[in-house]
Design an enzyme around this catalytic site. Structure first.
Site, PDB file in Angstrom:
ATOM      1  N   GLU A  44       2.929   9.911   9.645  1.00  0.00           N
ATOM      2  CA  GLU A  44       3.776   9.948   8.441  1.00  0.00           C
ATOM      3  C   GLU A  44       3.683  11.309   7.755  1.00  0.00           C
ATOM      4  OE1 GLU A  44       3.710   6.389   6.016  1.00  0.00           O
ATOM      5  OE2 GLU A  44       3.482   7.634   4.230  1.00  0.00           O
ATOM      6  N   THR A  76       8.373  10.073   4.004  1.00  0.00           N
ATOM      7  CA  THR A  76       8.379   9.308   2.755  1.00  0.00           C
ATOM      8  C   THR A  76       9.575   9.673   1.863  1.00  0.00           C
ATOM      9  OG1 THR A  76       6.985  10.876   1.575  1.00  0.00           O
ATOM     10  CG2 THR A  76       5.850   9.113   2.771  1.00  0.00           C
ATOM     11  N   TYR A  77       9.736   8.870   0.827  1.00  0.00           N
ATOM     12  CA  TYR A  77      10.878   8.975  -0.084  1.00  0.00           C
ATOM     13  C   TYR A  77      10.323   8.900  -1.502  1.00  0.00           C
ATOM     14  CZ  TYR A  77      15.425   7.398  -2.011  1.00  0.00           C
ATOM     15  OH  TYR A  77      16.597   7.257  -2.700  1.00  0.00           O
ATOM     16  N   ALA A  79      10.101   7.774  -5.094  1.00  0.00           N
ATOM     17  CA  ALA A  79      10.671   6.622  -5.804  1.00  0.00           C
ATOM     18  C   ALA A  79      11.702   7.110  -6.822  1.00  0.00           C
ATOM     19  CB  ALA A  79       9.564   5.839  -6.492  1.00  0.00           C
ATOM     20  N   ARG A 135       9.807  -1.082  -2.155  1.00  0.00           N
ATOM     21  CA  ARG A 135      10.230  -1.167  -3.550  1.00  0.00           C
ATOM     22  C   ARG A 135      10.005   0.159  -4.260  1.00  0.00           C
ATOM     23  NH1 ARG A 135       6.861  -4.120  -8.166  1.00  0.00           N
ATOM     24  NH2 ARG A 135       5.621  -2.270  -7.678  1.00  0.00           N
ATOM     25  N   LYS A 195       9.572 -10.951   3.475  1.00  0.00           N
ATOM     26  CA  LYS A 195      10.261  -9.719   3.907  1.00  0.00           C
ATOM     27  C   LYS A 195      10.548  -9.781   5.412  1.00  0.00           C
ATOM     28  CE  LYS A 195       7.083  -6.842   1.745  1.00  0.00           C
ATOM     29  NZ  LYS A 195       6.589  -5.546   1.228  1.00  0.00           N
ATOM     30  N   GLN A 206      -0.993  -0.519   4.088  1.00  0.00           N
ATOM     31  CA  GLN A 206      -1.645   0.409   3.175  1.00  0.00           C
ATOM     32  C   GLN A 206      -2.973   0.838   3.791  1.00  0.00           C
ATOM     33  OE1 GLN A 206      -1.689   2.767   1.128  1.00  0.00           O
ATOM     34  NE2 GLN A 206      -0.661   1.627  -0.513  1.00  0.00           N
ATOM     35  N   GLN A 243      -9.837  13.755  -3.532  1.00  0.00           N
ATOM     36  CA  GLN A 243      -8.515  13.239  -3.163  1.00  0.00           C
ATOM     37  C   GLN A 243      -8.583  11.755  -2.777  1.00  0.00           C
ATOM     38  OE1 GLN A 243      -6.943  14.351   0.747  1.00  0.00           O
ATOM     39  NE2 GLN A 243      -5.195  15.244  -0.334  1.00  0.00           N
ATOM     40  N   LYS A 303      -0.780  17.469   7.611  1.00  0.00           N
ATOM     41  CA  LYS A 303      -1.803  18.336   8.243  1.00  0.00           C
ATOM     42  C   LYS A 303      -2.128  17.755   9.616  1.00  0.00           C
ATOM     43  CE  LYS A 303      -4.062  20.236   4.181  1.00  0.00           C
ATOM     44  NZ  LYS A 303      -3.353  19.718   3.047  1.00  0.00           N
TER      45      LYS A 303
HETATM   46  C1  FAD Z   1       3.243   2.289   4.808  1.00  0.00           C
HETATM   47  C2  FAD Z   1       3.644   2.548   3.384  1.00  0.00           C
HETATM   48  C3  FAD Z   1       4.584   3.535   3.101  1.00  0.00           C
HETATM   49  C4  FAD Z   1       4.977   3.792   1.792  1.00  0.00           C
HETATM   50  N1  FAD Z   1       5.911   4.768   1.553  1.00  0.00           N
HETATM   51  C5  FAD Z   1       6.344   5.002   0.297  1.00  0.00           C
HETATM   52  C6  FAD Z   1       7.370   5.963   0.031  1.00  0.00           C
HETATM   53  O1  FAD Z   1       7.890   6.622   0.938  1.00  0.00           O
HETATM   54  N2  FAD Z   1       7.748   6.141  -1.270  1.00  0.00           N
HETATM   55  C7  FAD Z   1       7.203   5.440  -2.309  1.00  0.00           C
HETATM   56  O2  FAD Z   1       7.600   5.647  -3.453  1.00  0.00           O
HETATM   57  N3  FAD Z   1       6.244   4.505  -2.085  1.00  0.00           N
HETATM   58  C8  FAD Z   1       5.803   4.273  -0.823  1.00  0.00           C
HETATM   59  N4  FAD Z   1       4.844   3.306  -0.595  1.00  0.00           N
HETATM   60  C9  FAD Z   1       4.255   2.596  -1.735  1.00  0.00           C
HETATM   61  C10 FAD Z   1       5.064   1.337  -2.151  1.00  0.00           C
HETATM   62  O3  FAD Z   1       6.366   1.676  -2.538  1.00  0.00           O
HETATM   63  C11 FAD Z   1       4.319   0.704  -3.333  1.00  0.00           C
HETATM   64  O4  FAD Z   1       3.071   0.217  -2.903  1.00  0.00           O
HETATM   65  C12 FAD Z   1       5.068  -0.361  -4.105  1.00  0.00           C
HETATM   66  O5  FAD Z   1       4.330  -0.662  -5.297  1.00  0.00           O
HETATM   67  C13 FAD Z   1       5.217  -1.669  -3.356  1.00  0.00           C
HETATM   68  O6  FAD Z   1       6.204  -1.599  -2.429  1.00  0.00           O
HETATM   69  P1  FAD Z   1       6.620  -2.875  -1.547  1.00  0.00           P
HETATM   70  O7  FAD Z   1       7.764  -2.477  -0.746  1.00  0.00           O
HETATM   71  O8  FAD Z   1       5.430  -3.468  -0.892  1.00  0.00           O
HETATM   72  O9  FAD Z   1       7.088  -3.858  -2.751  1.00  0.00           O
HETATM   73  P2  FAD Z   1       7.388  -5.393  -2.791  1.00  0.00           P
HETATM   74  O10 FAD Z   1       7.332  -6.027  -1.468  1.00  0.00           O
HETATM   75  O11 FAD Z   1       8.642  -5.549  -3.587  1.00  0.00           O
HETATM   76  O12 FAD Z   1       6.147  -5.946  -3.641  1.00  0.00           O
HETATM   77  C14 FAD Z   1       5.809  -5.325  -4.885  1.00  0.00           C
HETATM   78  C15 FAD Z   1       5.041  -6.314  -5.767  1.00  0.00           C
HETATM   79  O13 FAD Z   1       5.914  -7.364  -6.159  1.00  0.00           O
HETATM   80  C16 FAD Z   1       5.383  -8.629  -5.783  1.00  0.00           C
HETATM   81  N5  FAD Z   1       6.517  -9.466  -5.361  1.00  0.00           N
HETATM   82  C17 FAD Z   1       7.221  -9.388  -4.204  1.00  0.00           C
HETATM   83  N6  FAD Z   1       8.171 -10.333  -4.175  1.00  0.00           N
HETATM   84  C18 FAD Z   1       8.063 -11.034  -5.347  1.00  0.00           C
HETATM   85  C19 FAD Z   1       8.779 -12.135  -5.907  1.00  0.00           C
HETATM   86  N7  FAD Z   1       9.779 -12.725  -5.263  1.00  0.00           N
HETATM   87  N8  FAD Z   1       8.391 -12.586  -7.148  1.00  0.00           N
HETATM   88  C20 FAD Z   1       7.365 -12.008  -7.814  1.00  0.00           C
HETATM   89  N9  FAD Z   1       6.666 -10.947  -7.316  1.00  0.00           N
HETATM   90  C21 FAD Z   1       7.009 -10.487  -6.107  1.00  0.00           C
HETATM   91  C22 FAD Z   1       4.404  -8.335  -4.643  1.00  0.00           C
HETATM   92  O14 FAD Z   1       3.376  -9.320  -4.585  1.00  0.00           O
HETATM   93  C23 FAD Z   1       3.849  -6.985  -5.087  1.00  0.00           C
HETATM   94  O15 FAD Z   1       2.834  -7.138  -6.041  1.00  0.00           O
HETATM   95  C24 FAD Z   1       4.411   3.052   0.706  1.00  0.00           C
HETATM   96  C25 FAD Z   1       3.442   2.059   0.986  1.00  0.00           C
HETATM   97  C26 FAD Z   1       3.056   1.815   2.294  1.00  0.00           C
HETATM   98  C27 FAD Z   1       2.024   0.743   2.569  1.00  0.00           C
END
Ligand code: FAD
Length: 318
Positions: A44, A76-77, A79, A135, A195, A206, A243, A303
């Site tokens: 990544e 990555t993107y 937010a 998200r 999902k 994560q 870090q 890196k």
């Molecule tokens: C491999 C990886 C890559 C990532 N890349 C990026 C990136 O490029 N850019 C970036 O900004 N972030 C990135 N993230 C971080 C991620 O966007 C955050 O961790 C974010 O807070 C959660 O994203 P998610 O898609 O898991 O959210 P979701 O699946 O929407 O979950 C978020 C929260 O909402 C809760 N939830 C889900 N569905 C419901 C529901 N129906 N009702 C109530 N609660 C609910 C979940 O339990 C969780 O606590 C990455 C994370 C990982 C693991």
């Protein structure tokens, strides 16, 4: 997903895909690796903020990682769309210059459906076939108004992308549960299953340091929830003590006390910390693969050194 969304999807003309034959769907890559009994390897990147960072990524990091014959890269993107164009441009450039399958991340928080739709059409027009549907993290001062125009959770984004038909979709999973989930890890993991049920083809996790967290998470998803898609561990080789403390605090991953104590002992000796990080990650990956992990997804931080050394230690590639 609402009927309004469906209506817009059918009314908007879809640009033709320009995918080159070498660019594959990641779900097919995992299926092939599984049939071969070999782990999928991915790295990544984040979009560099400066021209110097672009040069480092394209002239040093990518050529070094290419020697490991990775199965795919991901970018990555930011937010809220802060790296929107840059994410797509980097994915496009890697695919064109290296013929390497590369996935674009996409977050849905604070973004309208129209903007999401445009991003996906643009991705498709560039021959990008894989999207990590996320998200994103809400801005600090958040409220329900943040979500008025778009999606609140990533399962809705997965569903939306699935309706476009031709992307392989990845999703994020949290072996220690998502930091904001207050109802307990089983609830968070049930939401991950939602999902997958809506169309995610694979899970990238994560970062974590205790492999038991990964195995408990995976076993619950597979044995209790009946999930069958690949659940690939995300690996962050430790490069720097400050870090890793910041990263784990931000994302809610545990930095085990014994590990933190060891890191403190290296003090300011950056090389010693990095060497230790490589050794630690090598052992972690060895045990994950021995326990049946379908692949390894490295958070490279742009890196090449640590990831390259770990993959060589594991003798994963010729
Ligand atoms: C491999 C990886 C890559 C990532 N890349 C990026 C990136 O490029 N850019 C970036 O900004 N972030 C990135 N993230 C971080 C991620 O966007 C955050 O961790 C974010 O807070 C959660 O994203 P998610 O898609 O898991 O959210 P979701 O699946 O929407 O979950 C978020 C929260 O909402 C809760 N939830 C889900 N569905 C419901 C529901 N129906 N009702 C109530 N609660 C609910 C979940 O339990 C969780 O606590 C990455 C994370 C990982 C693991």
């Amino acid at each position: 997903m609402t009927s309004t969304t469906n209506a817009r999807l059918t009314q908007t003309p879809a640009p033709a895909s320009v995918a080159t034959p070498a660019i594959r769907l990641i779900r097919d890559i995992y299926a092939e690796r599984r049939a071969q009994g070999r782990p999928a390897l991915s790295f990544e990147f984040f979009p560099p903020k400066t021209p110097k960072g672009d040069v480092a990524l394209f002239e040093r990091t990518l050529p070094a990682l290419q020697t490991l014959q990775p199965d795919f890269y991901s970018v990555t993107y930011g937010a809220g769309g802060s790296t929107r164009d840059k994410t797509l441009a980097i994915v496009d450039r890697i695919q064109r210059e290296h013929g390497a399958t590369t996935m674009a991340h996409l977050t849905c928080i604070s973004t309208s459906r129209l903007e999401i739709e445009r991003y996906l059409f643009e991705a498709r027009a560039k021959g990008i076939r894989n999207i990590l549907a996320l998200r994103g993290d809400p801005p600090l001062a958040t409220g329900s108004e943040q979500f008025e125009r778009g999606f609140e959770y990533s399962y809705q984004l997965v569903e939306f992308i699935k309706q476009m038909g031709d992307f392989s979709i990845g999703t994020a999973g949290f072996p220690e549960s998502h930091i904001a989930c207050t109802e307990g890890r089983h609830v968070d993991w049930q939401r991950l299953k939602a999902k997958i049920d809506r169309g995610a083809d694979f899970v990238l996790t994560q970062l974590f340091f205790d492999n038991d967290d990964y195995f408990t998470f995976r076993d619950h998803l597979v044995d209790t929830l009946g999930v069958s898609v690949p659940i690939t561990p995300g690996i962050l080789p430790i490069l720097n003590t400050g870090q890793i403390k910041r990263f784990t605090a931000l994302c809610g991953a545990t930095l085990p006390a014994a590990l933190a104590t060891k890191l403190e002992r290296y003090g300011d000796d950056a090389d010693a910390v990095a060497d230790f990080g490589i050794e630690l990650a090598t052992h972690q990956c060895e045990a994950l693969l021995a326990g049946g992990a379908p692949g390894l997804h490295f958070y490279s931080l742009n890196k090449p050194h640590a990831a390259t050394q770990i993959v060589r230690n594991l003798a994963l590639r010729d």
